[in-house]
Enzyme design. Structure first.
Site, PDB file in Angstrom:
ATOM      1  N   ARG A 229       0.819  -1.140   0.096  1.00 27.98           N
ATOM      2  CA  ARG A 229      -0.086  -0.021   0.001  1.00 27.98           C
ATOM      3  C   ARG A 229       1.046   1.271  -0.037  1.00 27.98           C
ATOM      4  O   ARG A 229       1.436   1.510   0.943  1.00 27.98           O
ATOM      5  CB  ARG A 229      -0.946  -0.104   1.037  1.00 27.98           C
ATOM      6  CG  ARG A 229      -1.918   0.696   1.419  1.00 27.98           C
ATOM      7  CD  ARG A 229      -2.415   0.946   2.849  1.00 27.98           C
ATOM      8  NE  ARG A 229      -1.836   1.696   3.780  1.00 27.98           N
ATOM      9  CZ  ARG A 229      -1.666   1.456   4.959  1.00 27.98           C
ATOM     10  NH1 ARG A 229      -2.418   0.856   5.597  1.00 27.98           N
ATOM     11  NH2 ARG A 229      -0.837   2.316   5.702  1.00 27.98           N
ATOM     12  N   HIS A 233      -3.334   4.717   5.206  1.00 26.19           N
ATOM     13  CA  HIS A 233      -4.590   3.783   4.782  1.00 26.19           C
ATOM     14  C   HIS A 233      -5.640   4.456   4.150  1.00 26.19           C
ATOM     15  O   HIS A 233      -6.390   4.002   3.192  1.00 26.19           O
ATOM     16  CB  HIS A 233      -5.039   2.882   6.101  1.00 26.19           C
ATOM     17  CG  HIS A 233      -6.390   2.373   6.298  1.00 26.19           C
ATOM     18  ND1 HIS A 233      -6.586   1.353   5.605  1.00 26.19           N
ATOM     19  CD2 HIS A 233      -7.726   2.809   6.577  1.00 26.19           C
ATOM     20  CE1 HIS A 233      -7.947   0.846   5.683  1.00 26.19           C
ATOM     21  NE2 HIS A 233      -8.394   1.821   6.252  1.00 26.19           N
ATOM     22  N   TYR A 242       3.512   4.796  12.094  1.00 29.13           N
ATOM     23  CA  TYR A 242       3.725   3.295  12.198  1.00 29.13           C
ATOM     24  C   TYR A 242       4.510   2.655  11.214  1.00 29.13           C
ATOM     25  O   TYR A 242       4.715   1.312  11.143  1.00 29.13           O
ATOM     26  CB  TYR A 242       2.274   2.546  12.338  1.00 29.13           C
ATOM     27  CG  TYR A 242       1.380   2.849  11.072  1.00 29.13           C
ATOM     28  CD1 TYR A 242       0.390   3.950  11.190  1.00 29.13           C
ATOM     29  CD2 TYR A 242       1.519   2.167   9.669  1.00 29.13           C
ATOM     30  CE1 TYR A 242      -0.373   4.136  10.091  1.00 29.13           C
ATOM     31  CE2 TYR A 242       0.675   2.643   8.779  1.00 29.13           C
ATOM     32  CZ  TYR A 242      -0.357   3.609   8.941  1.00 29.13           C
ATOM     33  OH  TYR A 242      -1.242   3.748   7.846  1.00 29.13           O
TER      34      TYR A 242
HETATM   35  C1  LIG Z   1     -15.150  -6.000  10.960  1.00 29.15           C
HETATM   36  C2  LIG Z   1     -14.395  -4.903  10.878  1.00 29.15           C
HETATM   37  N1  LIG Z   1     -13.264  -4.487  11.907  1.00 29.15           N
HETATM   38  C3  LIG Z   1     -12.734  -3.658  11.742  1.00 29.15           C
HETATM   39  C4  LIG Z   1     -13.011  -2.248  10.534  1.00 29.15           C
HETATM   40  C5  LIG Z   1     -12.167  -1.300  10.507  1.00 29.15           C
HETATM   41  N2  LIG Z   1     -11.089  -1.628   9.272  1.00 29.15           N
HETATM   42  C6  LIG Z   1     -11.394  -0.955   8.086  1.00 29.15           C
HETATM   43  S1  LIG Z   1     -10.246  -1.233   6.911  1.00 29.15           S
HETATM   44  C7  LIG Z   1      -9.223  -2.128   8.015  1.00 29.15           C
HETATM   45  C8  LIG Z   1      -8.010  -2.557   7.660  1.00 29.15           C
HETATM   46  C9  LIG Z   1      -8.270  -3.937   6.919  1.00 29.15           C
HETATM   47  O1  LIG Z   1      -6.721  -4.319   6.321  1.00 29.15           O
HETATM   48  P1  LIG Z   1      -6.550  -5.212   5.021  1.00 29.15           P
HETATM   49  O2  LIG Z   1      -7.597  -6.264   4.925  1.00 29.15           O
HETATM   50  O3  LIG Z   1      -4.985  -5.729   5.119  1.00 29.15           O
HETATM   51  O4  LIG Z   1      -6.978  -4.141   3.609  1.00 29.15           O
HETATM   52  P2  LIG Z   1      -6.494  -3.062   3.335  1.00 29.15           P
HETATM   53  O5  LIG Z   1      -6.896  -1.883   3.909  1.00 29.15           O
HETATM   54  O6  LIG Z   1      -4.687  -2.856   4.061  1.00 29.15           O
HETATM   55  O7  LIG Z   1      -6.231  -2.902   1.816  1.00 29.15           O
HETATM   56  C10 LIG Z   1      -9.979  -1.970   9.253  1.00 29.15           C
HETATM   57  C11 LIG Z   1      -9.253  -2.728  10.509  1.00 29.15           C
HETATM   58  C12 LIG Z   1     -14.002  -2.911   9.598  1.00 29.15           C
HETATM   59  N3  LIG Z   1     -14.193  -2.111   8.709  1.00 29.15           N
HETATM   60  N4  LIG Z   1     -14.773  -3.899   9.854  1.00 29.15           N
END
Ligand SMILES: Cc1ncc(C[n+]2csc(CCOP(=O)(O)OP(=O)(O)O)c2C)c(N)n1
Ligand SMILES: [Mg+2]
Length: 312
Positions: A229, A233, A242
């Site tokens: 990425r 985020h 971080y």
């Molecule tokens: C069940 C749930 N827990 C937490 C969140 C908050 N949240 C949104 S994006 C994210 C990170 C997800 O990371 P990843 O699956 O690695 O995808 P990336 O954003 O890195 O592409 C989190 C924790 C959410 N949307 N749904």
């Protein structure tokens, strides 16, 4: 493929500008993941196959047929936004025409839905394929495992693609993923492959095999596309808290777009003149889309209830 990658990148860059100008409330970026997204989606039949993208998959939806105009109308919450009429968060894609199923915000809920759609294809004897995507953190929840198990039991025509971009907001992969994601497929009885997610042709090849296998009725495949990425985020967090700048710089050298451009130039598929022409064309399309979206009307507040309650 190169054009779609470029289109996704330039639209994304424009989104950040609109955010910094105070016009777009929230941006969630695909930068760095375009090769994984375009390489996978390039194998699908838009409007025939079903797709469950996750919020970063601008490269997927644009390969299927969404335009920079569609993207920026959604970003700015305008009525004409084809995803939701300006009612969803950006990155929550939806299109009846393109069989992109509307996204929910909780991580991972798309996987059981995707397995269910694949089961419907199988029960109807149709040759459609389902692509379901998410980040590496989406494999930590139960939904993903339930969907993998169901798909494995019934040999469903679904391709799970995990875009492992090393972070889940601020949480690095080492605190998120035990063992190997690709390796987990074995436990569910179907193939799992790890590919270089920054190499569009490698992803294309892996997805081509997976889609063909699903279409032949032989069952699911898991693809782990290892990528990075390149932005924070979202527009709402400060990634300096971080991760090290050096790490980002190292990955920038593996930028999937410059890498593919170099490949195309070296192999004489593209020359510098064509490259510049394409670049200008894409920039002009994004610029026009941005002006169009900025001038488009907002949805009426009453429209916020449409599709939510039978009667307001
Ligand atoms: C069940 C749930 N827990 C937490 C969140 C908050 N949240 C949104 S994006 C994210 C990170 C997800 O990371 P990843 O699956 O690695 O995808 P990336 O954003 O890195 O592409 C989190 C924790 C959410 N949307 N749904
Ligand atoms: Mg991630």
């Amino acid at each position: 493929m190169y054009r779609y990658m470029l289109l996704a990148r330039r639209t994304d860059e424009r989104s950040w500008i609109l955010n910094r100008q105070g016009k777009a409330a929230f941006v969630i970026s695909c930068q760095g993941q375009e090769a994984a997204q375009v390489g996978a989606a390039y194998n699908l039949r838009p409007g025939h196959d079903y797709v469950y993208p996750y919020y970063r998959d601008h490269g997927i939806v644009m390969t299927l047929g969404m335009t920079p105009r569609d993207e920026l109308l959604a970003l700015l919450g305008r009525r004409e936004d084809p995803n939701s009429g300006g009612r969803q968060m950006p990155g929550h894609f939806s299109s009846r025409e393109l069989n992109i199923v509307t996204a929910s915000a909780p991580i991972g809920v798309q996987y059981p839905q995707a397995a269910g759609t694949a089961l419907a294809f199988k029960m109807r004897g149709e040759d459609g394929v389902v692509l379901a995507c998410g980040g590496e953190a989406s494999t930590s929840g139960g939904d993903w495992h339930e969907a993998m198990n169901l798909a494995g039991i019934h040999d469903l025509p679904v391709v799970f693609m995990i875009e492992n971009n090393v972070y889940a907001i601020s949480v690095p992969e080492k605190f998120q993923v035990a063992g190997s994601i690709a390796g987990r497929a074995e436990g569910y009885g179907f193939p799992g492959v790890a590919v270089d997610g920054n190499d569009v042709l490698a992803v294309y090849e892996a997805a081509r095999e997976a889609v063909a296998r699903a279409r032949r009725g032989e069952g699911p495949t898991l693809i782990e596309a290892r990528t990075y990425r390149m932005t924070a985020h979202s527009s709402d967090d400060d990634d300096r808290r971080y991760r090290e700048r050096e790490e980002i710089e190292a990955w920038r050298l593996k930028d999937p777009i410059t890498r593919f451009e170099k490949y195309l130039l070296e192999h004489g598929v593209l020359d510098e003149f064509q490259r510049d022409e394409l670049d200008e064309e894409v920039k002009a399309e994004v610029k026009e889309a941005s002006a169009y979206a900025e001038n488009a009307p907002f949805a009426d507040p009453d429209e916020g209830f449409a599709g939510v309650y039978a009667e307001v």
